[in-house]
Design a protein around this motif. Structure first.
Motif, PDB file in Angstrom:
ATOM      1  N   ASP A  11      77.388  35.337  78.557  1.00  0.00           N
ATOM      2  CA  ASP A  11      77.365  35.892  77.239  1.00  0.00           C
ATOM      3  C   ASP A  11      78.700  35.601  76.468  1.00  0.00           C
ATOM      4  OD1 ASP A  11      75.003  36.995  77.813  1.00  0.00           O
ATOM      5  OD2 ASP A  11      75.451  39.011  77.523  1.00  0.00           O
ATOM      6  N   PHE A  12      79.721  35.602  77.373  1.00  0.00           N
ATOM      7  CA  PHE A  12      81.045  35.378  76.849  1.00  0.00           C
ATOM      8  C   PHE A  12      81.095  33.654  76.222  1.00  0.00           C
ATOM      9  CE2 PHE A  12      85.291  33.223  77.402  1.00  0.00           C
ATOM     10  CZ  PHE A  12      86.173  34.022  76.609  1.00  0.00           C
ATOM     11  N   GLU A  13      80.474  32.982  77.000  1.00  0.00           N
ATOM     12  CA  GLU A  13      80.381  31.428  76.655  1.00  0.00           C
ATOM     13  C   GLU A  13      79.447  31.285  75.520  1.00  0.00           C
ATOM     14  OE1 GLU A  13      79.528  29.119  79.978  1.00  0.00           O
ATOM     15  OE2 GLU A  13      81.037  29.827  81.183  1.00  0.00           O
ATOM     16  N   PHE A  17      77.919  29.843  70.300  1.00  0.00           N
ATOM     17  CA  PHE A  17      76.531  29.738  69.437  1.00  0.00           C
ATOM     18  C   PHE A  17      77.037  30.894  68.105  1.00  0.00           C
ATOM     19  CE2 PHE A  17      74.808  27.851  73.289  1.00  0.00           C
ATOM     20  CZ  PHE A  17      74.454  26.765  72.706  1.00  0.00           C
ATOM     21  N   ASP A  18      77.457  32.032  68.673  1.00  0.00           N
ATOM     22  CA  ASP A  18      77.638  33.404  67.628  1.00  0.00           C
ATOM     23  C   ASP A  18      78.857  32.820  66.891  1.00  0.00           C
ATOM     24  OD1 ASP A  18      75.905  34.925  68.955  1.00  0.00           O
ATOM     25  OD2 ASP A  18      77.343  36.021  70.198  1.00  0.00           O
ATOM     26  N   LEU A  19      80.120  32.261  67.438  1.00  0.00           N
ATOM     27  CA  LEU A  19      81.115  31.965  66.740  1.00  0.00           C
ATOM     28  C   LEU A  19      81.129  30.577  66.163  1.00  0.00           C
ATOM     29  CD1 LEU A  19      83.842  33.910  68.885  1.00  0.00           C
ATOM     30  CD2 LEU A  19      83.037  34.647  66.357  1.00  0.00           C
ATOM     31  N   LYS A  24      80.099  23.273  76.765  1.00  0.00           N
ATOM     32  CA  LYS A  24      80.881  22.849  78.065  1.00  0.00           C
ATOM     33  C   LYS A  24      82.325  23.051  77.540  1.00  0.00           C
ATOM     34  CE  LYS A  24      82.056  18.532  80.136  1.00  0.00           C
ATOM     35  NZ  LYS A  24      82.026  17.046  80.115  1.00  0.00           N
ATOM     36  N   THR A  25      82.896  22.872  76.205  1.00  0.00           N
ATOM     37  CA  THR A  25      83.886  23.498  75.870  1.00  0.00           C
ATOM     38  C   THR A  25      84.304  24.855  75.858  1.00  0.00           C
ATOM     39  OG1 THR A  25      84.154  21.401  74.441  1.00  0.00           O
ATOM     40  CG2 THR A  25      85.780  23.217  74.196  1.00  0.00           C
ATOM     41  N   ALA A  26      83.277  25.678  75.677  1.00  0.00           N
ATOM     42  CA  ALA A  26      83.232  26.992  75.841  1.00  0.00           C
ATOM     43  C   ALA A  26      83.651  27.574  77.359  1.00  0.00           C
ATOM     44  CB  ALA A  26      82.043  27.845  75.291  1.00  0.00           C
TER      45      ALA A  26
END
Length: 175
Positions: free
Chosen positions: A24-26, A31-33, A39-41
């Motif tokens: 969820d963090f990634e 996607f949310d932000l 991959k970068t997330a």
């Protein structure tokens, strides 16, 4: 480091959460932000873990700082070359080096965590830590003493306990 703290605080702020599942963090970063590719997330998450800004236990990510104290500038968005600006993990960027680096946590990092979590100024914390260190005849690593003082102040130390254990004892199995 401040910009990395801004970036990792955003998913918690957006979701009004004190912790998030790793995916969820990634997902929030990607996607949310819409700040990074998936991959970068994931790489941002790894850098934040290495820097001691986040802790990961049983697939749950928890910030090691007070998210509410972070004030994101209006319309904040990290630069496109965000990861380049924050260097590569380890000397060669290999996972082995990143893992070894992740096990190190300095007294200053522990102090920052306690100060943010307990809302106590660092000068008072250092005074309390030094007093306890003296009572213990300087036989205990100062990071361990800092965690003891943190517990006395009601601080939740789960975010740094394992890192300190690994750094001092070489393993979290002794905790």
């Amino acid at each position: 480091m401040e910009e990395l703290k801004n970036v990792v605080s955003a998913p918690f702020k957006k979701n009004l959460a004190v912790s998030l599942p790793e995916k969820d963090f990634e997902f929030s970063l990607a996607f949310d932000l819409k700040w990074f590719s998936p991959k970068t997330a994931s790489e941002v998450k790894a850098r934040a873990l290495e820097a001691g800004l986040l802790s990961l236990k049983d697939g749950i990510i928890t910030p090691c700082f007070d998210v509410d104290s972070v004030r994101l500038p209006h319309a904040f968005k990290p630069p496109e070359n965000f990861l380049e600006l924050h260097g590569k993990p380890g000397k060669s960027g290999k996972p082995g080096n990143a893992s070894r680096h992740r096990e190190e946590i300095s007294f200053e990092q522990v102090l920052d965590f306690i100060s943010a979590d307990a809302g106590i100024n660092k000068q008072r914390l250092v005074s309390e830590i030094n007093s306890m260190q003296e009572r213990l005849s300087y036989l205990v690593d100062i990071r361990i003493v800092a965690l003891i003082v943190a517990k006395n102040f009601g601080c939740r130390i789960e975010g740094v306990h394992e890192k300190v254990s690994r750094a001092v004892l070489g393993s979290s199995d002794y905790a």
